[in-house]
Design a protein around this motif. Structure first.
Motif, short mmCIF file in Angstrom:
data_model
loop_
_atom_site.label_atom_id
_atom_site.label_comp_id
_atom_site.label_asym_id
_atom_site.label_seq_id
_atom_site.Cartn_x
_atom_site.Cartn_y
_atom_site.Cartn_z
N ASP A 132 -1.16 3.44 -4.45
CA ASP A 132 -0.37 2.36 -3.87
C ASP A 132 0.61 1.85 -4.93
O ASP A 132 0.66 2.35 -6.06
CB ASP A 132 -1.26 1.25 -3.30
N THR A 147 -6.27 4.82 -2.95
CA THR A 147 -7.21 4.35 -1.94
C THR A 147 -7.23 5.34 -0.78
O THR A 147 -6.19 5.81 -0.33
CB THR A 147 -6.85 2.95 -1.43
N ASP A 198 -8.64 6.71 3.12
CA ASP A 198 -9.04 6.34 4.48
C ASP A 198 -9.58 7.58 5.18
O ASP A 198 -8.99 8.66 5.05
CB ASP A 198 -7.85 5.81 5.29
N ALA A 219 -9.46 1.99 2.62
CA ALA A 219 -9.18 1.43 1.29
C ALA A 219 -10.32 1.69 0.32
O ALA A 219 -10.68 0.84 -0.48
CB ALA A 219 -8.86 -0.06 1.38
N GLU A 247 -11.92 3.34 -2.90
CA GLU A 247 -11.50 3.84 -4.21
C GLU A 247 -12.64 4.59 -4.89
O GLU A 247 -13.81 4.37 -4.60
CB GLU A 247 -11.05 2.68 -5.09
N GLY A 262 -12.78 -1.25 1.56
CA GLY A 262 -12.61 -1.80 0.23
C GLY A 262 -13.86 -1.77 -0.63
O GLY A 262 -14.57 -0.76 -0.73
N ARG A 306 -0.56 -2.84 -1.43
CA ARG A 306 -1.99 -2.92 -1.70
C ARG A 306 -2.71 -3.43 -0.44
O ARG A 306 -2.34 -4.44 0.15
CB ARG A 306 -2.25 -3.90 -2.84
N GLY A 307 -3.72 -2.68 0.01
CA GLY A 307 -4.47 -3.07 1.20
C GLY A 307 -3.97 -2.48 2.49
O GLY A 307 -4.61 -2.67 3.53
N ARG A 308 -2.85 -1.77 2.45
CA ARG A 308 -2.33 -1.17 3.69
C ARG A 308 -3.30 -0.10 4.19
O ARG A 308 -3.81 0.72 3.45
CB ARG A 308 -0.96 -0.55 3.43
N VAL A 309 -3.55 -0.11 5.49
CA VAL A 309 -4.36 0.90 6.15
C VAL A 309 -3.59 1.43 7.35
O VAL A 309 -3.05 0.66 8.14
CB VAL A 309 -5.72 0.31 6.62
#
Length: 348
Positions: free
Chosen positions: A92, A98, A100, A115, A117, A140, A234-237
């Motif tokens: 990212d 990250t 999915d 997300a 890792e 996450g 950051r955090g996009r899915v």
């Protein structure tokens, strides 16, 4: 009367047995269809060729479709040359890789991670969510905590090549994706061709491997895994870990998966839509085309600038795909010697 009933029952069973054996003995027919009862695996993009090969090893031995799709997509997940899936995926905008992924079986069971890792095989963590928890999705830190507790190894997923690409991108921090970069990773023989880093301009896209399989028992399963959009927030899915968007399987009807810009797939719940259209009698290709058409109707201008593709397999063993732009390919494997790449039909 009883004798007559017994005779009719025996005759019916005999006819059914004759029909079943006839179907099993029949070879693969014309393009786009495989006889029911014959295993088949299909997947997105050129890197689907080596993925299909791994899945076929499971299917040809009478293995379950669920095991096949997991084994198949683990191949690109572990390949650092594929910078849109798993290990070596583009990070990212903050430099974090990250992942999915989701998986779904013939019984409607499903699992997903988003997300995630530090774990290469996100698809296996998704399967563990499905089989070991009462939940469908973990994300996450929670997904990582679960993975480590389940025995998965913590690793650094950012390779020097992807880190170099990220640092180059940081100079301007512009997102101008090149469409269809995924199908330049492997040639038609499944061998590595060249890396996206060798392409002019250092422009990157993201993409997904989506895989669908039918085993010898006629049961369907699917898997979908990605490192997501390169240099995303950051955090996009995206759609890949979302059941019904990136993947959906209904063992009575068929399965579908998607690739491309996930936001547009989510807006139409794309894979579920494709399966429901097949339930209504659409062929896999026609169902995929209708889903693509709905994206165009919702955002006609945006649709000209992005890529989205759908891939589907129905209960009869028929398969098909459709996409927005020229360049989407998918791989189909029906035997040890038949694992071929097909160019998907396109809207524009």
């Amino acid at each position: 009367m009883q004798d007559r009933r017994n005779f009719l029952k025996a005759a019916a069973l005999g006819a059914a047995a004759f029909s079943f054996e006839g179907v099993k003995a029949t070879p693969v027919t014309a393009a786009g269809r495989v006889v029911k009862g014959q295993p088949i695996v299909i997947s997105t993009w050129d890197f689907g060729l080596p993925a299909n090969k791994a899945a076929w090893e499971v299917l040809k031995q009478g293995g379950r479709a669920l095991d096949a799709v997991e084994a198949g997509v683990k191949v690109p997940e572990a390949d650092p040359k594929i910078q849109t899936v798993g290990y070596g995926g583009f990070p990212d905008r903050d430099g974090h890789v990250t992942l999915d992924a989701c998986i779904m079986d013939e019984l409607g069971n499903c699992g997903s991670v988003a997300a995630l890792e530090h774990v290469i095989h996100a698809i296996s963590v998704a399967r563990a969510v499905m089989e070991k928890t009462p939940h469908v999705m973990l994300v996450g830190e929670g997904a990582l905590q679960f993975a480590l507790a389940s025995g998965f190894k913590k690793e650094n997923l950012l390779t020097p090549e992807s880190e170099k690409a990220w640092k180059e991108w940081l100079k301007k921090s512009e997102y101008k994706p090149m469409m269809n970069i995924e199908n330049k990773t492997y040639n038609s023989n499944g061998a590595t061709a060249f890396s996206p880093l060798q392409l002019p301009g250092n422009v990157y896209n993201h993409d997904t491997i989506g895989m669908l399989a039918m085993d010898a028992n006629g049961n369907l399963s699917g898997a979908c895994t990605t490192s997501g959009m390169a240099f995303k927030m950051r955090g996009r899915v995206g759609d890949s870990p979302i059941i019904g968007a990136g993947l959906y399987v209904d063992n009575e009807v068929g399965g579908a998966t998607s690739t491309g810009v996930g936001e547009e797939v989510i807006r139409i719940v794309g894979s579920h839509l494709v399966v429901e259209l097949m339930r209504q009698g659409y062929t896999p290709e026609a169902a995929c085309k209708e889903a693509v058409t709905r994206i165009v109707k919702k955002s006609p201008q945006k649709a000209k600038e992005i890529q989205v593709g759908f891939l589907a397999l129905n209960k009869k063993g028929e398969y098909g795909a459709y996409c927005l732009q020229q360049g989407f390919s998918y791989a189909v494997c029906t035997s040890d010697t038949k694992n071929e790449l097909i160019n998907g039909k396109h809207y524009f």
